[in-house]
Scaffold this motif. Structure first.
Motif, PDB file in Angstrom:
ATOM      1  N   THR A 649      -6.279   0.230  -6.450  1.00  0.00           N
ATOM      2  CA  THR A 649      -7.194  -0.760  -7.008  1.00  0.00           C
ATOM      3  C   THR A 649      -7.771  -0.217  -8.300  1.00  0.00           C
ATOM      4  OG1 THR A 649      -9.001   0.152  -5.684  1.00  0.00           O
ATOM      5  CG2 THR A 649      -7.822  -1.714  -4.750  1.00  0.00           C
ATOM      6  N   GLY A 650      -8.219  -1.098  -9.143  1.00  0.00           N
ATOM      7  CA  GLY A 650      -8.836  -0.671 -10.393  1.00  0.00           C
ATOM      8  C   GLY A 650      -7.879  -0.343 -11.503  1.00  0.00           C
ATOM      9  N   ALA A 651      -6.574  -0.524 -11.290  1.00  0.00           N
ATOM     10  CA  ALA A 651      -5.601  -0.266 -12.344  1.00  0.00           C
ATOM     11  C   ALA A 651      -5.658  -1.389 -13.372  1.00  0.00           C
ATOM     12  CB  ALA A 651      -4.200  -0.143 -11.762  1.00  0.00           C
ATOM     13  N   LYS A 652      -5.456  -1.047 -14.640  1.00  0.00           N
ATOM     14  CA  LYS A 652      -5.590  -2.029 -15.712  1.00  0.00           C
ATOM     15  C   LYS A 652      -4.380  -2.956 -15.809  1.00  0.00           C
ATOM     16  CE  LYS A 652      -8.525   1.030 -18.486  1.00  0.00           C
ATOM     17  NZ  LYS A 652      -8.669   1.744 -19.777  1.00  0.00           N
ATOM     18  N   ASP A 653      -3.191  -2.433 -15.509  1.00  0.00           N
ATOM     19  CA  ASP A 653      -1.983  -3.214 -15.755  1.00  0.00           C
ATOM     20  C   ASP A 653      -1.499  -3.985 -14.544  1.00  0.00           C
ATOM     21  OD1 ASP A 653      -1.541  -0.830 -14.538  1.00  0.00           O
ATOM     22  OD2 ASP A 653       0.382  -0.436 -15.475  1.00  0.00           O
ATOM     23  N   VAL A 654      -1.994  -3.661 -13.340  1.00  0.00           N
ATOM     24  CA  VAL A 654      -1.550  -4.348 -12.127  1.00  0.00           C
ATOM     25  C   VAL A 654      -2.750  -4.699 -11.268  1.00  0.00           C
ATOM     26  CG1 VAL A 654       0.711  -3.231 -12.074  1.00  0.00           C
ATOM     27  CG2 VAL A 654      -1.213  -2.161 -10.899  1.00  0.00           C
ATOM     28  N   GLY A 655      -2.582  -5.711 -10.425  1.00  0.00           N
ATOM     29  CA  GLY A 655      -3.623  -6.085  -9.494  1.00  0.00           C
ATOM     30  C   GLY A 655      -3.643  -5.151  -8.298  1.00  0.00           C
ATOM     31  N   PRO A 656      -4.507  -5.406  -7.336  1.00  0.00           N
ATOM     32  CA  PRO A 656      -4.589  -4.534  -6.157  1.00  0.00           C
ATOM     33  C   PRO A 656      -3.291  -4.556  -5.358  1.00  0.00           C
ATOM     34  CG  PRO A 656      -5.890  -6.526  -5.838  1.00  0.00           C
ATOM     35  CD  PRO A 656      -5.463  -6.525  -7.266  1.00  0.00           C
ATOM     36  N   THR A 657      -2.832  -3.367  -4.973  1.00  0.00           N
ATOM     37  CA  THR A 657      -1.612  -3.232  -4.180  1.00  0.00           C
ATOM     38  C   THR A 657      -1.872  -2.305  -3.010  1.00  0.00           C
ATOM     39  OG1 THR A 657      -0.768  -1.352  -5.476  1.00  0.00           O
ATOM     40  CG2 THR A 657      -0.157  -3.581  -6.221  1.00  0.00           C
ATOM     41  N   PHE A 658      -0.952  -2.327  -2.067  1.00  0.00           N
ATOM     42  CA  PHE A 658      -1.024  -1.474  -0.873  1.00  0.00           C
ATOM     43  C   PHE A 658       0.306  -0.755  -0.744  1.00  0.00           C
ATOM     44  CE2 PHE A 658      -0.848  -0.872   3.839  1.00  0.00           C
ATOM     45  CZ  PHE A 658      -1.931  -0.024   3.938  1.00  0.00           C
ATOM     46  N   VAL A 659       0.247   0.574  -0.603  1.00  0.00           N
ATOM     47  CA  VAL A 659       1.450   1.403  -0.596  1.00  0.00           C
ATOM     48  C   VAL A 659       1.535   2.136   0.736  1.00  0.00           C
ATOM     49  CG1 VAL A 659       2.759   3.185  -1.815  1.00  0.00           C
ATOM     50  CG2 VAL A 659       1.190   1.711  -3.082  1.00  0.00           C
ATOM     51  N   ILE A 660       2.726   2.160   1.321  1.00  0.00           N
ATOM     52  CA  ILE A 660       2.956   2.852   2.587  1.00  0.00           C
ATOM     53  C   ILE A 660       4.148   3.780   2.459  1.00  0.00           C
ATOM     54  CG2 ILE A 660       2.010   0.955   3.966  1.00  0.00           C
ATOM     55  CD1 ILE A 660       4.924   0.233   4.705  1.00  0.00           C
ATOM     56  N   THR A 661       4.175   4.781   3.315  1.00  0.00           N
ATOM     57  CA  THR A 661       5.347   5.629   3.501  1.00  0.00           C
ATOM     58  C   THR A 661       5.764   5.526   4.963  1.00  0.00           C
ATOM     59  OG1 THR A 661       4.573   7.171   1.816  1.00  0.00           O
ATOM     60  CG2 THR A 661       6.305   7.938   3.284  1.00  0.00           C
ATOM     61  N   THR A 662       7.032   5.306   5.209  1.00  0.00           N
ATOM     62  CA  THR A 662       7.530   5.108   6.573  1.00  0.00           C
ATOM     63  C   THR A 662       8.175   6.382   7.103  1.00  0.00           C
ATOM     64  OG1 THR A 662       9.630   4.260   5.736  1.00  0.00           O
ATOM     65  CG2 THR A 662       7.886   2.659   6.167  1.00  0.00           C
ATOM     66  N   ALA A 663       8.485   6.357   8.393  1.00  0.00           N
ATOM     67  CA  ALA A 663       9.043   7.539   9.045  1.00  0.00           C
ATOM     68  C   ALA A 663      10.416   7.910   8.512  1.00  0.00           C
ATOM     69  CB  ALA A 663       9.110   7.305  10.555  1.00  0.00           C
ATOM     70  N   ASP A 664      11.137   6.958   7.945  1.00  0.00           N
ATOM     71  CA  ASP A 664      12.436   7.269   7.352  1.00  0.00           C
ATOM     72  C   ASP A 664      12.315   7.578   5.869  1.00  0.00           C
ATOM     73  OD1 ASP A 664      11.703   4.739   6.688  1.00  0.00           O
ATOM     74  OD2 ASP A 664      13.614   3.789   7.162  1.00  0.00           O
ATOM     75  N   MET A 665      11.113   7.978   5.437  1.00  0.00           N
ATOM     76  CA  MET A 665      10.832   8.450   4.077  1.00  0.00           C
ATOM     77  C   MET A 665      11.146   7.390   3.029  1.00  0.00           C
ATOM     78  SD  MET A 665       9.425  11.195   4.812  1.00  0.00           S
ATOM     79  CE  MET A 665       9.093  11.793   3.160  1.00  0.00           C
ATOM     80  N   LYS A 666      10.687   6.180   3.271  1.00  0.00           N
ATOM     81  CA  LYS A 666      10.744   5.116   2.282  1.00  0.00           C
ATOM     82  C   LYS A 666       9.319   4.818   1.811  1.00  0.00           C
ATOM     83  CE  LYS A 666      14.962   2.630   3.621  1.00  0.00           C
ATOM     84  NZ  LYS A 666      15.506   3.689   4.461  1.00  0.00           N
ATOM     85  N   VAL A 667       9.171   4.552   0.519  1.00  0.00           N
ATOM     86  CA  VAL A 667       7.881   4.209  -0.070  1.00  0.00           C
ATOM     87  C   VAL A 667       7.925   2.740  -0.477  1.00  0.00           C
ATOM     88  CG1 VAL A 667       6.228   4.690  -1.905  1.00  0.00           C
ATOM     89  CG2 VAL A 667       7.531   6.561  -0.883  1.00  0.00           C
ATOM     90  N   LEU A 668       7.018   1.939   0.067  1.00  0.00           N
ATOM     91  CA  LEU A 668       6.974   0.505  -0.202  1.00  0.00           C
ATOM     92  C   LEU A 668       5.609   0.127  -0.741  1.00  0.00           C
ATOM     93  CD1 LEU A 668       8.696  -0.795   3.067  1.00  0.00           C
ATOM     94  CD2 LEU A 668       9.768  -0.317   0.862  1.00  0.00           C
ATOM     95  N   GLU A 669       5.602  -0.727  -1.765  1.00  0.00           N
ATOM     96  CA  GLU A 669       4.359  -1.198  -2.366  1.00  0.00           C
ATOM     97  C   GLU A 669       4.274  -2.718  -2.228  1.00  0.00           C
ATOM     98  OE1 GLU A 669       1.814  -0.541  -6.463  1.00  0.00           O
ATOM     99  OE2 GLU A 669       3.976  -0.888  -6.629  1.00  0.00           O
TER     100      GLU A 669
END
Length: 855
Positions: A649-669
Motif C-alpha cells: 500500500t502507499g505505492a505511487k504507481d500502483v494501487g493496493p495489492t496483496f502478495v502471497i508465497t505458496t508452498a511450491d515457491m510461487k509468488v502471486l500478486e
C-alpha cells in the motif's frame, strides 16, 4: 543544514530560507509555526523551493547505497526437543500417497506439530501442551474410514489424551487405572488402543464410540517387576512388547485372560543391570525386530526364535523403522548413527547391515516411515530439534533433507516505530530495543551490521504462571501494547516507559472480562487511522484475534483503555468455498480429511491500517477492511497452501495489492481493486529464477522495502531474497553446475534485469554472461558483514538506461541461518535475527562420545 547532506525518506515536508532547507522525516518534525515562519521569511520563491527539493532528493538517492542490517544472535529462543513421531496412515506399496497423510511430531514441552508431507513438507498447525506434559508417545487411529484420523498421546502419566486438530484442544482424557504409561499403539484393523505401563500392565482401550469417546476394555496378563517400554501389533490378535527386564513378550488378545504366549530373553551386560528393550517392530512375514540398551538390534522369526543379532551401535538403540515391503529396517539411538539393514537372502531370511549414516548432532529419539508407489519417507528427530527426511530405498544414494529447527512459523514480532523486538516462549515474553544507527557528520549511516549486546538492550522480561503453553504473541507497531494468548485465555498489557531516566518498560495489565476465557490461535495488531489531534488518537490500535474455533475478534485498544463497553467486537466470516472433492488414488478408500484442513493459518495486516487478510489451509483468501468493519473481498483461491503474505500500500504507481508465497515457491500478486492477479503476476511470476523456485525451505515471511515499494523482500529459515516487482524477469536459463545448488555462506545469485521505462517493460540489449565468481565480486561485503547494494557500474553513454533501471530484479543470499525473523526498521535498515543450532544445544547434556585409541 546544507541541502546535499539531508537524508530523505518517503514522507518529506520542506520549508526553505536563504540559509537552510528544513526537512521533517518523522524524527525531526518542525512545528506548524516554524514552517509558517520559515516560509514567511524565505528569500526564495515557491518555485525555487520546489526546485531545491527535487535537487536534494536526487542527490540523496544517488548517495544511498548501503543496506544496513542488524545481525542479531542474542535472542535465546529454543524449541523443545522432539520425543516421538507418528504418520497418520500406513504405507501401501501398490497405492499412491493418501490425501490426508500427516506427520505428528511430539515434543518434550507437550506440543504436537502437524506436518503435511505433500509439497515438500508444510507445517500446518501446532497443538499446544502445558507444563509437565511431555509427549512420550503418539498413535493415529484410522481403522474407521467414516471418520477422520484420530490422534492420541501419552506422556509419563496414567492418562491417554485425544486431540481435536481443529481447535487444538484436548477433547478427552482417560485414566487407564494402572501405572504411568510408557508406550502406546493403535490397532490397524479395529478401533482400539493398547498401552504399556510402568507397573507392567497392558491395557486395551475401546475407541469405537467415535471422537472424544474412550473406554477401558480389558487388561492383559501383567509383567512382574518390569515396565512395558515398547509395543507393536503382530497380526490381528497379538501384541509384542519390549520390557525393562531383559525380555520381549507376546500377548494373545483372543485368549480369555489375555495370557502371555511366549517370552524372549535378550543378553545383558555385566555390571549394567537389566537390558531395556526400547523399540520393537513386526514385519509382514511375522519377523520381530528389537532394539535395546546394549546397542543390539535383533531379528526373531515368526516362531519367536532368534535368527540374527547385530551390535553395531555404541549405545542404546532408542527407535526402529521399517519399509512397507518388510525388507529394510533402520535403527538409531544415542550414538546418533542411523543404520540400514536389508534382506540379502530372501530364501533363508538372511539380513545384513548395508549402510550407516549420521544425520543428527545429538541423540535420535524417534523415527517414522511411510512409503507407497509414488513417495517414501524415513523421518528421524531427537534432541537437536531438527527433523531429517531421507529415502529408504536409496538410503545411501540420495541426499537427506533437514527441516530447520526454527520451523516455518515465526515466534517473533517487530514494532518498527518503537524499534522493539518481541519473542515469546511457552511461559514467557522478552522484548529488546534496538539502538539507532549512528550517523557521521555528513549525515551518512555508520556501517553497522552485527548487533552485539550493547547495540540492543533487553527492556522487558515477563514470566506467566499459566499451565498452558503460549500459542501466539504480538506487539503494536508503536510499541505501546503487547498481547499473548493460550488455548483458553488472552492477556493484554500496556507498556509504559520507566521514568527518571531509567531504561526499560513498566507493564500494566489491562483487565478484559471478554478475553479471560477467549482462547487464541493467531494474534496481530493493526494501527488504523484515527481523526484525533493527539498522536495517540491519530492512530487507533486494534487487536485482531483468531480464536481456536476460527472466529475473528477485534479489540479497540483505546476504547478498552478508556473503559468503553463496546471495545470487543466479533467479525462474522463469509461462507468459505467448499474444498475440492477427494479423488480415490489407485482404488484406495476415500477417508475423511483431518478436521483442521480448513483452519485459518495466517492473519496479515497492511502497514497503513487499511486492510487485513485471513488465509486458511484450504487456500481461501479473504481481505477485510479495517475502516469499514465487516466489509470484505474474496480473492481467487491460491493454487497451493500459502506460507507467507504481505500487503503493498502507499505505492505511487500502483494501487493496493496483496502478495502471497505458496508452498511450491510461487509468488502471486492480487490487485485489490479488481480481486484478480496483476499484470506482473500473470506475465512475470512464471519466470522467477530457478534459484528461488528450487528452494526447499519454505518462505516464512515477506515485506516491501520502505525505501522502494516496488521491491519485495522474502525470507526463509536459511535464505534471504528480494524481487523487483516492476521489471521483467529474465527467461529461466540453466547455468553451468546449477543442478546441484551450493549453499556456501558466501554464495549469492544475481540476475540482470530488463529495464523499465515510463512504467512499461522494455527489453535491453543482450550482454555477455558473467561467471558466478565475477558476479560475487560485484557485491562488496565489509568485515562486519554489511550487505552493500552495488550501484557503481556506469550506464550506457547515451543515458537511455538509468541507474534505477539497472537494479537487479532478483537477489538471494544464504549467509544468514537459521533465521527467526527478518524485518525492516526504517528505509535502508533491516534486522535479521538468527538462532544457530549449536547455541540451542548449549543447555543440553553433552552428546555421546566414545573414545577410541589414538583419538
Amino acid at each position: 543544514m546544507p541541502a546535499e547532506d539531508i537524508e530523505m525518506t518517503d514522507a518529506v515536508l520542506v520549508a526553505a530560507t536563504s540559509a537552510e532547507v528544513v526537512v521533517a522525516n518523522g524524527k525531526r518534525k518542525p512545528s506548524g509555526a516554524q514552517i509558517k515562519k520559515a516560509r514567511k521569511e524565505a528569500l526564495l520563491t515557491e518555485e525555487e523551493i520546489e526546485k531545491a527539493l527535487e535537487q536534494t532528493k536526487h542527490r540523496v538517492h544517488r548517495r544511498k547505497k548501503n543496506l544496513h542490517i542488524h545481525r542479531c544472535r542474542f535472542v535465546d529462543w529454543t524449541p523443545s526437543t522432539i520425543t516421538t513421531l507418528a504418520f497418520s496412515h500406513r504405507g501401501k506399496g501398490h497405492g499412491g500417497i493418501p490425501q490426508g497423510l500427516r506427520l505428528a511430531v511430539g515434543r518434550a514441552n507437550g506440543d504436537i506439530d502437524i506436518w503435511n508431507p505433500k509439497l515438500e513438507w508444510v507445517h500446518e498447525t501446532t497443538l499446544k501442551g502445558g507444563e509437565n506434559r511431555s509427549i512420550e508417545g503418539l498413535a493415529w487411529s484410522t481403522a474407521d474410514p467414516s471418520s477422520p484420523p484420530r490422534l492420541f498421546s501419552i506422556g509419563f502419566s496414567t492418562y491417554i489424551t485425544e486431540w481435536d486438530l481443529q481447535t487444538g484442544r484436548a477433547i478427552a482424557n482417560l485414566d487407564c487405572s494402572a501405572g504411568a504409561i510408557w508406550s502406546i499403539v493403535a490397532d490397524p484393523h479395529s478401533p482400539q488402543l493398547v498401552v504399556g505401563c510402568d507397573d507392567g500392565s497392558i491395557v486395551v482401550i475401546d475407541i469405537s464410540g467415535g471422537p472424544g469417546v474412550m473406554e477401558y476394555a480389558r487388561g492383559l496378563s501383567k509383567v512382574e517387576k518390569g515396565r512395558v517400554l515398547s509395543l507393536a501389533w503382530k497380526g490381528k490378535s497379538q501384541i509384542v512388547g519390549g520390557c525393562s527386564d531383559s525380555a520381549l513378550r507376546v500377548w494373545d488378545l483372543e485368549a480369555p485372560q489375555g495370557q502371555m504366549r511366549t517370552k524372549m530373553k535378550v543378553e545383558t551386560v555385566a555390571g549394567a543391570g537389566a537390558t531395556l528393550v526400547w523399540a520393537v517392530k513386526v514385519l509382514h512375514d511375522g519377523t520381530i525386530v528389537s532394539g535395546d540398551s546394549t546397542g543390539a538390534v535383533k531379528f526373531w522369526d515368526k516362531h519367536y526364535s532368534l535368527k540374527q543379532s547385530f551390535r553395531l551401535h555404541d549405545a542404546d538403540v532408542l527407535t526402529l523403522a521399517e519399509n512397507e515391503a518388510g525388507n529394510s529396517v533402520f535403527s538409531a539411538g544415542v550414538d546418533r548413527k542411523t543404520i540400514c539393514y536389508r534382506v540379502v537372502n530372501p530364501t533363508l531370511g538372511k539380513w545384513a547391515d548395508v549402510a550407516s549414516r549420521r544425520f543428527h548432532e545429538h541423540d535420535v529419539r524417534a523415527m517414522a516411515s511411510f512409503d507407497c508407489k509414488t513417495k517414501e519417507f524415513l523421518v528421524s528427530a531427537g534432541v537437536d530439534r531438527s527433523i531429517v527426511v531421507n529415502s529408504m530405498s536409496r538410503f545411501m544414494q540420495t541426499n537427506h533433507r533437514t527441516l530447520p529447527a526454527v520451523g516455518q512459523k515465526s515466534v517473533m514480532a517487530v514494532a518498527r516505530k518503537a524499534r522493539l523486538m518481541m519473542t515469546w516462549t511457552d511461559r514467557g515474553v522478552k522484548v529488546w530495543k534496538l539502538h539507532k544507527l549512528k550517523t557521521s557528520r555528513e549525515g551518512k549511516l555508520a556501517p553497522i551490521v552485527t548487533a552485539p549486546q550493547d547495540e540492543a538492550k533487553l527492556v522487558l522480561k515477563m514470566t506467566f504462571k499459566n499451565e498452558e503453553n503460549l500459542i501466539a504473541g504480538t506487539i503494536s507497531p508503536d510499541g505501546r501494547w503487547i498481547a499473548v494468548g493460550t488455548v483458553n485465555e488472552t492477556k493484554v498489557f500496556r507498556l509504559v516507559p520507566k521514568k527518571g531516566g531509567k531504561s526499560g518498560y513498566a507493564v500494566m495489565k489491562i483487565d478484559v472480562p471478554e478475553l479471560k476465557e477467549q482462547g487464541v490461535h493467531l494474534l496481530s495488531f493493526a494501527q488504523t487511522k484515527g481523526s484525533g489531534e493527539s498522536e495517540e488518537t491519530q492512530s487507533t490500535p486494534r487487536l485482531l484475534i483468531v480464536t481456536p474455533d476460527n472466529e475473528i475478534v477485534g479489540v479497540d485498544m483505546l476504547a478498552l483503555e478508556e473503559g468503553a463497553g463496546d471495545a470487543v467486537e466479533e467479525l462474522e466470516r463469509p461462507p468459505v468455498p467448499a474444498p475440492a472433492p477427494q479423488v480415490p488414488v489407485d482404488g484406495e478408500i476415500v477417508r475423511k480429511m483431518p478436521t483442521h484442513t480448513e483452519n485459518i493459518s495466517h492473519i496479515t495486516v497492511s502497514l497503513d491500517g487499511s486492510y487485513f487478510a485471513i488465509i486458511d489451509l484450504a487456500q481461501n483468501i479473504t481481505i477485510y477492511s479495517l475502516s469499514k468493519w465487516g466489509s470484505f473481498i474474496q480473492l481467487p483461491r491460491a493454487p497451493a497452501p500459502v506460507t507467507a503474505a504481505t500487503f503493498r500500500t502507499g505505492a505511487k504507481d500502483v494501487g493496493p495489492t496483496f502478495v502471497i508465497t505458496t508452498a511450491d515457491m510461487k509468488v502471486l500478486e492480487y490487485d485489490l481493486a479488481t480481486a484478480s492477479l496483476t499484470e506482473w503476476s500473470r506475465t512475470q511470476a512464471p519466470n522467477l529464477p530457478e534459484d528461488f523456485t528450487i528452494l526447499r525451505d519454505k518462505c516464512v515471511g515477506m515485506f516491501f522495502d520502505p525505501a522502494d515499494r516496488r521491491t519485495c523482500w522474502l525470507w526463509g529459515a536459511a535464505w534471504l531474497a528480494h524481487i523487483k516487482m516492476h521489471v521483467e524477469m529474465p527467461k529461466p536459463t540453466m547455468r553451468p553446475g546449477q543442478a546441484k545448488r551450493k549453499i556456501d555462506d558466501e554464495q549469492e545469485s544475481f540476475h540482470q534485469p530488463q529495464p523499465v521505462t515510463n512504467g512499461k517493460l522494455k527489453r535491453s540489449k543482450k550482454k555477455e554472461a558473467k561467471s558466478v565468481n565475477a558476479q560475487l565480486l560485484e557485491r562488496r561485503q565489509d568485515a562486519n558483514g554489511d550487505v552493500e547494494m552495488d550501484d557503481s557500474n556506469e550506464g550506457e553513454v547515451d543515458g537511455v538506461v538509468s541507474r534505477e533501471e539497472r537494479e537487479k530484479p532478483f537477489w538471494i543470499t544464504y549467509k544468514y541461518r537459521p533465521m527467526l525473523t527478518v524485518d525492516a526498521l526504517a528505509p535502508g535498515e533491516f534486522v535479521v535475527v538468527e538462532r544457530p543450532v549449536f547455541d540451542m544445544l548449549e543447555s543440553e547434556v553433552a552428546r555421546f562420545h566414545r573414545h577410541e585409541y589414538g583419538q
